[in-house]
Design an enzyme around this catalytic site. Structure first.
Site, PDB file in Angstrom:
ATOM      1  N   ARG A 114       0.817  -1.217   0.000  1.00 58.95           N
ATOM      2  CA  ARG A 114       0.000   0.000   0.000  1.00 58.95           C
ATOM      3  C   ARG A 114       0.847   1.262   0.000  1.00 58.95           C
ATOM      4  NH1 ARG A 114      -3.075   1.770  -2.678  1.00 58.95           N
ATOM      5  NH2 ARG A 114      -4.025  -0.290  -2.593  1.00 58.95           N
TER       6      ARG A 114
ATOM      7  N   LYS B  33       6.030  38.961  -1.190  1.00 64.47           N
ATOM      8  CA  LYS B  33       4.637  38.752  -1.567  1.00 64.47           C
ATOM      9  C   LYS B  33       3.736  39.841  -1.006  1.00 64.47           C
ATOM     10  CE  LYS B  33       3.171  34.476  -1.609  1.00 64.47           C
ATOM     11  NZ  LYS B  33       2.946  34.276  -3.058  1.00 64.47           N
TER      12      LYS B  33
ATOM     13  N   GLU C 186       6.076  39.940  -5.978  1.00 68.22           N
ATOM     14  CA  GLU C 186       4.732  39.653  -6.482  1.00 68.22           C
ATOM     15  C   GLU C 186       3.984  40.967  -6.717  1.00 68.22           C
ATOM     16  OE1 GLU C 186       2.077  36.447  -4.648  1.00 68.22           O
ATOM     17  OE2 GLU C 186       1.187  38.300  -3.883  1.00 68.22           O
TER      18      GLU C 186
ATOM     19  N   LYS D 188       3.078  24.836  -2.658  1.00 66.36           N
ATOM     20  CA  LYS D 188       1.775  24.273  -2.278  1.00 66.36           C
ATOM     21  C   LYS D 188       1.816  22.748  -2.423  1.00 66.36           C
ATOM     22  CE  LYS D 188      -0.673  28.499  -3.525  1.00 66.36           C
ATOM     23  NZ  LYS D 188      -1.647  29.154  -4.419  1.00 66.36           N
TER      24      LYS D 188
ATOM     25  N   ASP E   4       0.626  38.357 -10.538  1.00 62.12           N
ATOM     26  CA  ASP E   4      -0.256  37.484  -9.772  1.00 62.12           C
ATOM     27  C   ASP E   4      -1.724  37.721 -10.117  1.00 62.12           C
ATOM     28  OD1 ASP E   4      -0.694  35.504  -7.700  1.00 62.12           O
ATOM     29  OD2 ASP E   4      -1.496  37.144  -6.506  1.00 62.12           O
TER      30      ASP E   4
END
Length: 278
Positions: A98, A165, A195, A133, A216
């Site tokens: 598995r 950012k 960004e 992410k 962005d």
């Protein structure tokens, strides 16, 4: 890929799945029973993690397990393709099954989705890259799968580069101030990326002479205007909401990089199973 790190990860995965032991397999088979099984793809896909990951799961479970003819990562396979043959003690084959399949299905799904994006921008200058992410604990493997699918890696972690950012800018007050503070502390060899959300922020980045400008969640027209405004004075990255329907048009704007979180957070697992060899 660091094998020692990978083996440590696999040991923790196996410990999670096996617990105190495999009650079913250990009740049916003895330690001397041996057998052979094949990992088989049920669909067309781009495989990732066959020899480097799935085979390693079996070897970590029991070094006596023999792994045979792993298909090379990045290979396009069709339904029925044998990806790997494993033989040895039956109980260990079943204990490792598995974990090996979960990882192989996940990584091949990422590689397959990445390959679809890469194909759609073929002939354009843009490179397809991943983001941070990723699934906690699986970043090393998921970014490996992106590369197997023909994509590139963005930052592996926060120490890999400067990316200012929206929240950095909001908390600091402006792009100009954020860039100035970064330049005062990081080595000159580190590239600075910022960004941006509109053309005014793009112009502010140019005035600050940043190295990479991220566009962005901009529309196609806004990206075209930004690319023309930048005019080669910085690398241009498009990010935010990129999907299979939009990626070709985004690449056509002339951006250098297209970063896509969906490569790792939304890739469907591939259908791969383990069949017993008779």
């Amino acid at each position: 890929m660091d094998r020692n790190l990978l083996q440590g990860m696999i040991r923790s995965f196996l410990a999670e799945d096996i617990g105190r032991g495999d009650l079913t397999s250990e009740s049916i088979f003895s330690d001397t029973d041996t057998g052979s099984a094949r990992l088989v793809s049920r669909q067309e896909c781009v495989v990732a993690g066959v020899g480097a990951v799935a085979a390693e799961v079996f070897r970590v479970q029991n070094p006596a397990l023999e792994t045979i003819d792993p298909v090379a990562d990045g290979t396009v396979v069709h339904p029925g393709a044998v990806l790997l043959t494993v033989r040895g003690p039956v109980v260990d084959l079943l204990k490792a099954e598995r974990v090996a399949l979960n990882l192989l299905q996940r990584l091949s799904g990422i590689a397959t989705l990445t390959a679809r994006f890469v194909e759609l921008v073929k002939g354009q200058r843009a490179r397809i890259t991943d983001t941070r992410k990723t699934t906690p604990g699986l970043r090393l493997l998921e970014k490996y799968a992106v590369m197997a699918g023909g994509g590139s890696n963005h930052r592996f972690n926060l120490a890999d580069g400067v990316l200012i950012k929206d929240n950095h800018i909001a908390a600091c007050g402006s792009i100009t101030e954020a860039v100035a503070r970064v330049r005062a502390k990081v080595p000159h060899t580190i590239r600075i990326e910022v960004e941006t959300e509109d053309i005014d922020q793009v112009r502010e980045c140019l005035a600050c002479r940043v190295d990479i400008i991220m566009l962005d969640n901009m529309g196609i027209k806004a990206m075209q205007e930004a690319v023309a405004c930048i005019d080669g004075r910085a690398l241009v990255e498009a990010s935010g909401g990129v999907n299979l329907a939009t990626v070709a048009a985004i690449a056509a704007t002339g951006v250098d990089i297209i970063s896509i979180g969906a490569l790792t957070h939304s890739a469907p697992a591939c259908d791969i199973g383990m069949d017993w060899s008779v």
